[in-house]
Design an enzyme around this catalytic site. Sequence first.
Site, PDB file in Angstrom:
ATOM      1  N   LYS A 150       0.876  -1.161   0.000  1.00 20.75           N
ATOM      2  CA  LYS A 150       0.000   0.000   0.000  1.00 20.75           C
ATOM      3  C   LYS A 150       0.924   1.225   0.000  1.00 20.75           C
ATOM      4  CE  LYS A 150      -2.548   3.459   1.663  1.00 20.75           C
ATOM      5  NZ  LYS A 150      -2.002   4.777   2.105  1.00 20.75           N
ATOM      6  N   GLY A 205       4.787   3.643  10.672  1.00 18.46           N
ATOM      7  CA  GLY A 205       4.071   4.915  10.671  1.00 18.46           C
ATOM      8  C   GLY A 205       3.667   5.330  12.067  1.00 18.46           C
ATOM      9  N   GLY A 209      -2.419   5.469  13.295  1.00 17.76           N
ATOM     10  CA  GLY A 209      -2.608   4.710  12.067  1.00 17.76           C
ATOM     11  C   GLY A 209      -2.312   3.236  12.254  1.00 17.76           C
ATOM     12  N   GLY A 210      -1.204   2.937  12.929  1.00 20.15           N
ATOM     13  CA  GLY A 210      -0.852   1.548  13.157  1.00 20.15           C
ATOM     14  C   GLY A 210      -1.831   0.833  14.055  1.00 20.15           C
ATOM     15  N   GLU A 229       5.605  -0.888  13.243  1.00 19.51           N
ATOM     16  CA  GLU A 229       6.579  -0.013  13.901  1.00 19.51           C
ATOM     17  C   GLU A 229       5.899   1.338  14.052  1.00 19.51           C
ATOM     18  OE1 GLU A 229      10.122   2.762  12.750  1.00 19.51           O
ATOM     19  OE2 GLU A 229      10.503   0.734  11.991  1.00 19.51           O
ATOM     20  N   CYS A 266      12.728   7.429  12.770  1.00 19.43           N
ATOM     21  CA  CYS A 266      12.063   6.723  13.867  1.00 19.43           C
ATOM     22  C   CYS A 266      12.997   6.501  15.045  1.00 19.43           C
ATOM     23  CB  CYS A 266      11.502   5.392  13.377  1.00 19.43           C
ATOM     24  SG  CYS A 266      12.705   4.359  12.522  1.00 19.43           S
ATOM     25  N   GLU A 349       5.701  10.947  21.516  1.00 18.80           N
ATOM     26  CA  GLU A 349       6.658  11.290  20.467  1.00 18.80           C
ATOM     27  C   GLU A 349       6.231  12.547  19.717  1.00 18.80           C
ATOM     28  OE1 GLU A 349       8.788   9.158  16.598  1.00 18.80           O
ATOM     29  OE2 GLU A 349       6.721   8.628  17.123  1.00 18.80           O
TER      30      GLU A 349
END
Length: 486
Positions: A150, A205, A209-210, A229, A266, A349
């Site tokens: 995607k 991401g 979203g994750g 992640e 990240c 974060e």
Amino acid sequence: MREATGGRLDVAAAAAAAATAAQPMREATDQTRGTWLESIAESIQAAGPELIDLAIEETHLARGRLEGELARTTAQLRMFAAVVREGSYLEAIIDHLNPDATPPVPDLRRVLIPIGPVAVYAASNFPFAFSVAGGDTASALAVGCPVIVKAHPGHPLTSRRTADAVRHGLSAVGAPDGVFGMVEGFDAGVALVQHPAIRAAAFTGSIPGGRALADLAAARPDPIPFHGELGSVNPVVVTAAADSARGDELAAGLAQSFTLGSGQFCTKPGIVFVPKNSNLERALPESVPSQTAPMLTPSIEKGYAAGLGRIASHDDTEAVVPHRGADSPSVYAVDASTFLEDRELFTTEVFGPTTLLVRFDDEKTLHAALQALEGSLTSTLHAEPDEDIAHLLDELIQRSGRVLFQGWPTGVAVSWAQHHGGPWPSTTSAFTSVGATATRRFQRPVAFQDAPAGLLPSALRDENPLGIPQRVDGVLRPARATTVRG
């Protein structure tokens, strides 16, 4: 009527092709799949100048950075080709019949097999290495899993051209149709993780979203593994002795690390624990650049500004390097007591060129602050050689997947020993997304009990025709160096 690109019909077509390709992929030899990966690498390398120009236009990243990232991308494709040819990724184990054991042991043989078609969700911050042909795609293809990517909306042209290069590389060496596919759009991302042909998903991401995709994967009638992640603050601890000995040097290293790539790594060090009145804090403003490159997308820039606003508005936050608008690095500081009082605010974060200094009075205060942290991809410890840091190390091990000494976490080597993962919320699983053992995410074990020799996979046969490492009756037998894997 056919839906627009990225709709469910596109996902259904890609998934059907992947399901058809799954069996021939399983049957392909490691040598063959290695050749596929090498051909993809060659195709991407040949398209490199065009890909880099597109990525510069879409991401604003510097040419030198993108050239290095493209080289890393092709190198990790070739590394995974070497990994599967070596053969230990199969974890072949043979226990021969032992009726005298307690309880008796039948003839048992265990090996890892590919899990099936995999959905890969590309990242925004690495348009090559964590995107269409990145490590998730490479590791899944290596072990025999078809991949549907995607694409990330932050670099659509780069993604499409990369996908063309992947398809060209596969076609050039006769790989089956359906081994690789790509879809675009939010709706496609939702439909993909829910499609019954998909057997696992990998994502890099944001936490929201994750988490949303992880929940969809878990809510399926047949839940599937979701390897995400997500968010990571990557804490750094600077002891009083290290600060006294080399605070200026540490300030320069920190400034370079948290502003690298405009703070959009990240592994960016997001929280730094320093002694009160530290030399590092005093020297840091002179080391921080006044400006960084533009951020990757408007949504990332908006999130950065919002995160800074929350921290800066706290009554007890001090601006060490004030935020001066778009593309401006910043550093804020709080005492450990304030950090503990508003743990949720300060441990969230902030993706971008900023870091938070947390001042501690003594080791007791430092330990209390460290215990407030959630999981991270990395932790870093700066201490002097004669210090007893075993207790600090244990705190950091419990909260991260990789611990660095005397260095900085930005920059992730691609190697056999690398681990790029950590406790929640940095990742959703125990596996790495970088390095040789990233393959383990897309395999599952199967044991054969008292199986006829002729029906055993080649990896589990006594004569070891593949010449791979095997553990036989508890003893590890190395690969036969003279064997040519077919």
